[in-house]
Design a protein around this motif. Structure first.
Motif, PDB file in Angstrom:
ATOM      1  N   ALA A  34       0.850  -1.194   0.000  1.00 58.11           N
ATOM      2  CA  ALA A  34       0.000   0.000   0.000  1.00 58.11           C
ATOM      3  C   ALA A  34       0.882   1.240   0.000  1.00 58.11           C
ATOM      4  O   ALA A  34       2.061   1.185   0.350  1.00 58.11           O
ATOM      5  CB  ALA A  34      -0.905   0.004   1.227  1.00 58.11           C
ATOM      6  N   VAL A  35       0.289   2.352  -0.412  1.00 56.08           N
ATOM      7  CA  VAL A  35       1.007   3.629  -0.477  1.00 56.08           C
ATOM      8  C   VAL A  35       0.132   4.705   0.142  1.00 56.08           C
ATOM      9  O   VAL A  35      -1.079   4.739  -0.100  1.00 56.08           O
ATOM     10  CB  VAL A  35       1.327   4.012  -1.942  1.00 56.08           C
ATOM     11  CG1 VAL A  35       2.030   5.345  -2.027  1.00 56.08           C
ATOM     12  CG2 VAL A  35       2.154   2.938  -2.627  1.00 56.08           C
ATOM     13  N   ARG A  36       0.736   5.552   0.960  1.00 58.59           N
ATOM     14  CA  ARG A  36       0.048   6.736   1.480  1.00 58.59           C
ATOM     15  C   ARG A  36       0.743   7.955   0.881  1.00 58.59           C
ATOM     16  O   ARG A  36       1.951   8.092   0.966  1.00 58.59           O
ATOM     17  CB  ARG A  36       0.135   6.798   3.004  1.00 58.59           C
ATOM     18  CG  ARG A  36      -0.828   5.864   3.681  1.00 58.59           C
ATOM     19  CD  ARG A  36      -0.738   5.969   5.179  1.00 58.59           C
ATOM     20  NE  ARG A  36       0.384   5.146   5.629  1.00 58.59           N
ATOM     21  CZ  ARG A  36       1.056   5.324   6.746  1.00 58.59           C
ATOM     22  NH1 ARG A  36       0.757   6.305   7.560  1.00 58.59           N
ATOM     23  NH2 ARG A  36       2.034   4.510   7.083  1.00 58.59           N
ATOM     24  N   ILE A  37      -0.048   8.811   0.283  1.00 53.47           N
ATOM     25  CA  ILE A  37       0.495  10.020  -0.348  1.00 53.47           C
ATOM     26  C   ILE A  37      -0.157  11.221   0.322  1.00 53.47           C
ATOM     27  O   ILE A  37      -1.381  11.285   0.426  1.00 53.47           O
ATOM     28  CB  ILE A  37       0.191  10.054  -1.862  1.00 53.47           C
ATOM     29  CG1 ILE A  37       0.679   8.764  -2.536  1.00 53.47           C
ATOM     30  CG2 ILE A  37       0.831  11.277  -2.504  1.00 53.47           C
ATOM     31  CD1 ILE A  37       0.173   8.596  -3.962  1.00 53.47           C
ATOM     32  N   GLU A  38       0.658  12.149   0.768  1.00 55.25           N
ATOM     33  CA  GLU A  38       0.135  13.373   1.366  1.00 55.25           C
ATOM     34  C   GLU A  38       0.660  14.561   0.580  1.00 55.25           C
ATOM     35  O   GLU A  38       1.857  14.781   0.498  1.00 55.25           O
ATOM     36  CB  GLU A  38       0.551  13.474   2.833  1.00 55.25           C
ATOM     37  CG  GLU A  38      -0.105  14.649   3.516  1.00 55.25           C
ATOM     38  CD  GLU A  38       0.065  14.616   5.022  1.00 55.25           C
ATOM     39  OE1 GLU A  38       0.521  15.638   5.555  1.00 55.25           O
ATOM     40  OE2 GLU A  38      -0.250  13.585   5.639  1.00 55.25           O
ATOM     41  N   TYR A  39      -0.284  15.271  -0.016  1.00 47.74           N
ATOM     42  CA  TYR A  39       0.041  16.466  -0.784  1.00 47.74           C
ATOM     43  C   TYR A  39      -0.156  17.654   0.148  1.00 47.74           C
ATOM     44  O   TYR A  39      -1.172  17.757   0.811  1.00 47.74           O
ATOM     45  CB  TYR A  39      -0.912  16.621  -1.970  1.00 47.74           C
ATOM     46  CG  TYR A  39      -0.948  15.441  -2.900  1.00 47.74           C
ATOM     47  CD1 TYR A  39      -0.145  15.406  -4.027  1.00 47.74           C
ATOM     48  CD2 TYR A  39      -1.776  14.351  -2.645  1.00 47.74           C
ATOM     49  CE1 TYR A  39      -0.183  14.324  -4.892  1.00 47.74           C
ATOM     50  CE2 TYR A  39      -1.823  13.260  -3.497  1.00 47.74           C
ATOM     51  CZ  TYR A  39      -1.019  13.252  -4.619  1.00 47.74           C
ATOM     52  OH  TYR A  39      -1.052  12.179  -5.467  1.00 47.74           O
ATOM     53  N   GLY A  40       0.803  18.532   0.166  1.00 45.49           N
ATOM     54  CA  GLY A  40       0.662  19.710   1.013  1.00 45.49           C
ATOM     55  C   GLY A  40       1.249  20.917   0.311  1.00 45.49           C
ATOM     56  O   GLY A  40       2.155  20.806  -0.503  1.00 45.49           O
ATOM     57  N   LEU A  41       0.715  22.027   0.635  1.00 43.73           N
ATOM     58  CA  LEU A  41       1.243  23.253   0.061  1.00 43.73           C
ATOM     59  C   LEU A  41       1.204  24.314   1.132  1.00 43.73           C
ATOM     60  O   LEU A  41       0.199  24.506   1.800  1.00 43.73           O
ATOM     61  CB  LEU A  41       0.408  23.705  -1.139  1.00 43.73           C
ATOM     62  CG  LEU A  41       0.924  24.950  -1.864  1.00 43.73           C
ATOM     63  CD1 LEU A  41       2.264  24.663  -2.518  1.00 43.73           C
ATOM     64  CD2 LEU A  41      -0.065  25.400  -2.899  1.00 43.73           C
ATOM     65  N   ASP A  49       4.605  13.981   0.369  1.00 42.21           N
ATOM     66  CA  ASP A  49       5.212  12.965   1.220  1.00 42.21           C
ATOM     67  C   ASP A  49       4.616  11.616   0.845  1.00 42.21           C
ATOM     68  O   ASP A  49       3.401  11.490   0.669  1.00 42.21           O
ATOM     69  CB  ASP A  49       4.939  13.248   2.700  1.00 42.21           C
ATOM     70  CG  ASP A  49       5.647  14.503   3.190  1.00 42.21           C
ATOM     71  OD1 ASP A  49       6.769  14.783   2.718  1.00 42.21           O
ATOM     72  OD2 ASP A  49       5.084  15.216   4.035  1.00 42.21           O
ATOM     73  N   VAL A  50       5.488  10.610   0.720  1.00 39.62           N
ATOM     74  CA  VAL A  50       5.049   9.271   0.346  1.00 39.62           C
ATOM     75  C   VAL A  50       5.522   8.282   1.405  1.00 39.62           C
ATOM     76  O   VAL A  50       6.689   8.283   1.784  1.00 39.62           O
ATOM     77  CB  VAL A  50       5.610   8.859  -1.036  1.00 39.62           C
ATOM     78  CG1 VAL A  50       5.174   7.452  -1.402  1.00 39.62           C
ATOM     79  CG2 VAL A  50       5.177   9.844  -2.109  1.00 39.62           C
ATOM     80  N   VAL A  51       4.600   7.447   1.861  1.00 35.82           N
ATOM     81  CA  VAL A  51       4.922   6.356   2.774  1.00 35.82           C
ATOM     82  C   VAL A  51       4.565   5.060   2.066  1.00 35.82           C
ATOM     83  O   VAL A  51       3.459   4.931   1.526  1.00 35.82           O
ATOM     84  CB  VAL A  51       4.129   6.467   4.097  1.00 35.82           C
ATOM     85  CG1 VAL A  51       4.342   5.232   4.968  1.00 35.82           C
ATOM     86  CG2 VAL A  51       4.512   7.727   4.848  1.00 35.82           C
TER      87      VAL A  51
END
Length: 88
Positions: A34-41, A49-51
Motif C-alpha cells: 500500500a502507499v500513502r500520499i500526502e500532498y501539502g502546500l 510525502d510518500v509512505v
C-alpha cells in the motif's frame, strides 16, 4: 471572519491490487502492499510525502529518493486540483 490560509493538505491511501517492487536508499528491494500520499502546500514549499507500506512495516520515502514509474504515476493520478495548488 477574515483570515489567511497558511497550509492545505490532501491525503490519499491506496491498497495496491498487485504488490509493486521498491528499492529503498539502503538497497533493499521489497514488495509494497500500500502507499500513502500526502500532498501539502504552504507558502514555503510545495511538497508530496510518500509512505510505502509492506506486510510488516512502513517507511517514509525521502523526498530526494528516486521513485519508480508506478509510484510517480500514482502521485500524478491522485494530485488534487483546485485551491490546494493555487495557494498564494
Amino acid at each position: 471572519m477574515a483570515g489567511t490560509v497558511t497550509q492545505v493538505q490532501h491525503r490519499v491511501s491506496i491498497d495496491l491490487d498487485a504488490p509493486q517492487e521498491f528499492t529503498d536508499l539502503v538497497g533493499r528491494t521489497r514488495k509494497v502492499q500500500a502507499v500513502r500520499i500526502e500532498y501539502g502546500l504552504s507558502p514555503i514549499a510545495d511538497r508530496v510525502d510518500v509512505v510505502v507500506e509492506y506486510t510488516d512495516s512502513a517507511a517514509l520515502v525521502p523526498p530526494a529518493a528516486d521513485k519508480p514509474d508506478w509510484m510517480l504515476a500514482l502521485i500524478a493520478e491522485h494530485k488534487p486540483a483546485g485551491p490546494t495548488y493555487t495557494l498564494t
